[in-house]
Design an enzyme around this catalytic site. Sequence first.
Site, PDB file in Angstrom:
ATOM      1  N   CYS A 175      94.270  49.500  -6.642  1.00 53.53           N
ATOM      2  CA  CYS A 175      94.864  50.588  -5.867  1.00 53.53           C
ATOM      3  C   CYS A 175      96.374  50.538  -6.139  1.00 53.53           C
ATOM      4  O   CYS A 175      96.862  49.560  -6.720  1.00 53.53           O
ATOM      5  CB  CYS A 175      94.599  50.395  -4.375  1.00 53.53           C
ATOM      6  SG  CYS A 175      95.305  48.847  -3.771  1.00 53.53           S
ATOM      7  N   HIS A 209      99.479  42.024   1.564  1.00 51.58           N
ATOM      8  CA  HIS A 209      98.763  42.181   2.842  1.00 51.58           C
ATOM      9  C   HIS A 209      99.646  42.235   4.079  1.00 51.58           C
ATOM     10  O   HIS A 209      99.151  42.451   5.170  1.00 51.58           O
ATOM     11  CB  HIS A 209      97.784  41.011   3.025  1.00 51.58           C
ATOM     12  CG  HIS A 209      96.892  40.803   1.856  1.00 51.58           C
ATOM     13  ND1 HIS A 209      97.114  39.838   0.907  1.00 51.58           N
ATOM     14  CD2 HIS A 209      95.779  41.455   1.472  1.00 51.58           C
ATOM     15  CE1 HIS A 209      96.162  39.902  -0.012  1.00 51.58           C
ATOM     16  NE2 HIS A 209      95.346  40.865   0.300  1.00 51.58           N
ATOM     17  N   HIS A 234      91.937  37.205   8.101  1.00 43.39           N
ATOM     18  CA  HIS A 234      92.560  37.943   6.985  1.00 43.39           C
ATOM     19  C   HIS A 234      94.072  38.049   7.231  1.00 43.39           C
ATOM     20  O   HIS A 234      94.497  38.341   8.348  1.00 43.39           O
ATOM     21  CB  HIS A 234      91.928  39.341   6.890  1.00 43.39           C
ATOM     22  CG  HIS A 234      92.260  40.039   5.609  1.00 43.39           C
ATOM     23  ND1 HIS A 234      93.468  40.662   5.394  1.00 43.39           N
ATOM     24  CD2 HIS A 234      91.552  40.189   4.459  1.00 43.39           C
ATOM     25  CE1 HIS A 234      93.479  41.177   4.173  1.00 43.39           C
ATOM     26  NE2 HIS A 234      92.325  40.900   3.585  1.00 43.39           N
ATOM     27  N   GLU A 273      96.155  40.287   6.609  1.00 46.37           N
ATOM     28  CA  GLU A 273      96.637  41.569   7.156  1.00 46.37           C
ATOM     29  C   GLU A 273      96.459  41.628   8.672  1.00 46.37           C
ATOM     30  O   GLU A 273      97.381  42.013   9.394  1.00 46.37           O
ATOM     31  CB  GLU A 273      95.903  42.755   6.497  1.00 46.37           C
ATOM     32  CG  GLU A 273      96.506  44.070   6.991  1.00 46.37           C
ATOM     33  CD  GLU A 273      95.696  45.299   6.606  1.00 46.37           C
ATOM     34  OE1 GLU A 273      95.185  45.346   5.477  1.00 46.37           O
ATOM     35  OE2 GLU A 273      95.602  46.204   7.453  1.00 46.37           O
ATOM     36  N   THR A 303      93.315  47.881   7.119  1.00 43.77           N
ATOM     37  CA  THR A 303      93.224  48.968   6.121  1.00 43.77           C
ATOM     38  C   THR A 303      91.966  48.914   5.258  1.00 43.77           C
ATOM     39  O   THR A 303      91.569  49.921   4.688  1.00 43.77           O
ATOM     40  CB  THR A 303      94.425  48.915   5.164  1.00 43.77           C
ATOM     41  OG1 THR A 303      94.485  47.614   4.590  1.00 43.77           O
ATOM     42  CG2 THR A 303      95.724  49.249   5.861  1.00 43.77           C
ATOM     43  N   CYS A 347      92.965  52.665   4.886  1.00 43.27           N
ATOM     44  CA  CYS A 347      93.772  53.373   3.884  1.00 43.27           C
ATOM     45  C   CYS A 347      92.898  54.254   2.985  1.00 43.27           C
ATOM     46  O   CYS A 347      91.704  53.977   2.803  1.00 43.27           O
ATOM     47  CB  CYS A 347      94.609  52.403   3.067  1.00 43.27           C
ATOM     48  SG  CYS A 347      93.661  51.447   1.881  1.00 43.27           S
ATOM     49  N   SER A 376      88.422  41.420   0.879  1.00 45.86           N
ATOM     50  CA  SER A 376      87.752  42.091   1.998  1.00 45.86           C
ATOM     51  C   SER A 376      87.185  43.443   1.572  1.00 45.86           C
ATOM     52  O   SER A 376      86.030  43.765   1.850  1.00 45.86           O
ATOM     53  CB  SER A 376      88.766  42.249   3.131  1.00 45.86           C
ATOM     54  OG  SER A 376      88.274  43.057   4.122  1.00 45.86           O
ATOM     55  N   ASN A 377      87.991  44.243   0.848  1.00 45.62           N
ATOM     56  CA  ASN A 377      87.512  45.590   0.502  1.00 45.62           C
ATOM     57  C   ASN A 377      86.365  45.535  -0.501  1.00 45.62           C
ATOM     58  O   ASN A 377      85.467  46.358  -0.463  1.00 45.62           O
ATOM     59  CB  ASN A 377      88.676  46.474   0.034  1.00 45.62           C
ATOM     60  CG  ASN A 377      89.147  46.159  -1.364  1.00 45.62           C
ATOM     61  OD1 ASN A 377      88.635  46.700  -2.325  1.00 45.62           O
ATOM     62  ND2 ASN A 377      90.115  45.258  -1.504  1.00 45.62           N
ATOM     63  N   SER A 419      91.366  45.098  -5.863  1.00 50.04           N
ATOM     64  CA  SER A 419      92.156  44.051  -6.532  1.00 50.04           C
ATOM     65  C   SER A 419      91.512  43.612  -7.851  1.00 50.04           C
ATOM     66  O   SER A 419      91.828  42.559  -8.380  1.00 50.04           O
ATOM     67  CB  SER A 419      92.338  42.859  -5.583  1.00 50.04           C
ATOM     68  OG  SER A 419      91.108  42.525  -4.985  1.00 50.04           O
TER      69      SER A 419
HETATM   70  S1  SF4 Z   1      93.850  48.402  -0.176  1.00 49.32           S
HETATM   71 FE1  SF4 Z   1      95.629  47.351   0.714  1.00 49.32          FE
HETATM   72  S2  SF4 Z   1      97.091  47.252  -0.949  1.00 49.32           S
HETATM   73 FE2  SF4 Z   1      95.595  48.811  -1.531  1.00 49.32          FE
HETATM   74  S3  SF4 Z   1      96.457  50.768  -0.818  1.00 49.32           S
HETATM   75 FE3  SF4 Z   1      95.117  49.977   0.796  1.00 49.32          FE
HETATM   76  S4  SF4 Z   1      96.494  48.856   2.133  1.00 49.32           S
HETATM   77 FE4  SF4 Z   1      97.568  49.109   0.199  1.00 49.32          FE
END
Ligand code: SF4
Length: 306
Positions: A12, A74, A128, A130, A173, A216, A245-246, A288
């Site tokens: 991202c 983060h 985490h 964040e 996020t 996000c 995490s994502n 990531s």
């Molecule tokens: S995943 Fe995390 S680093 Fe990527 S845009 Fe969203 S908040 Fe920002």
Amino acid sequence: MEILVAKHAGFCFGVKKAIEIAEQTALKNKGKAYVYGQLVHNERVIKDLQKKGINFVENIDEIPDNEVTVLRAHGEPGTTYQRLKQKSILQGSNLYDATCPLVTLVHNVAIKLKNNGYEVIIFGKKNHPESIGTSYCIKGKDTFIAENPEDAVFIVEHIKKNDFKKAAIISQTTMSVSGYKQLIENVNKLSNSKFEQMHLSLNDVSKPFVFVDTICNPTKQRQYDTEEIAQKADIMIVIGGKNSSNSKELAAKSKELNVETYFIQSASQIRKEWFEGKQKIGVTAGASTPDVTISEVVDKIKFFAK
Ligand code: SF4
């Protein structure tokens, strides 16, 4: 065999920026810089940066005084800045902050809600960085963090027990969009007070019980694309760091749809037998994951498909 690769997969903008900051900082400092914590949750990215001279430390005490330091994407609690200041590591001088602006936005939302009398509750992972950073903006260790939709019952108990007149739920996020929706539905079923959505601009702070959508957009895009592909695929390959995490949310989303799912970190983990009798292979990757890892995975699948 058809390979369906998610349109939004891999880095991202926040992760790209953090890596750029770390690389440029190391370059400017003749290959020497410290990064506090995992800059991004991807082992390959970390190893590449280590080769460029970046030292990753998990404890601030390991950073010598005055050394050039980069903070991860983060977000950090205020205590991190205070401790670095004691080591003469300061913004505008030798401290480079790679905190994603979308994480900073969540911090600002949390602070504004708190200043308007809300008890702020986070939907996020307790360990985490964040969530820890955002917690610091509110009540530090005492901030209530709900990790999954089933924790709704504890949120309702927490509000009742403390007789809060105003409460707001925000999200880390990178949490699941459907998980957040489910949490709010569960809270509203269990509670007499209905939590209503408040816009990110927080334009109306008169409502007593609210939630703000702070997941996000890059996270949402990756989740929507994963869902779309998983609905068509016979098998899903989700690529991401073990601690990402994502990425874990993408794997969970795919499993939720009852698709055979493999969560991998690199192409070397792929097994030929996974693809036997399969026609459509879905590939997605967390925010990531570098593009090169995605390409290697796709090439390996093509090789097995020959
Ligand atoms: S995943 Fe995390 S680093 Fe990527 S845009 Fe969203 S908040 Fe920002």
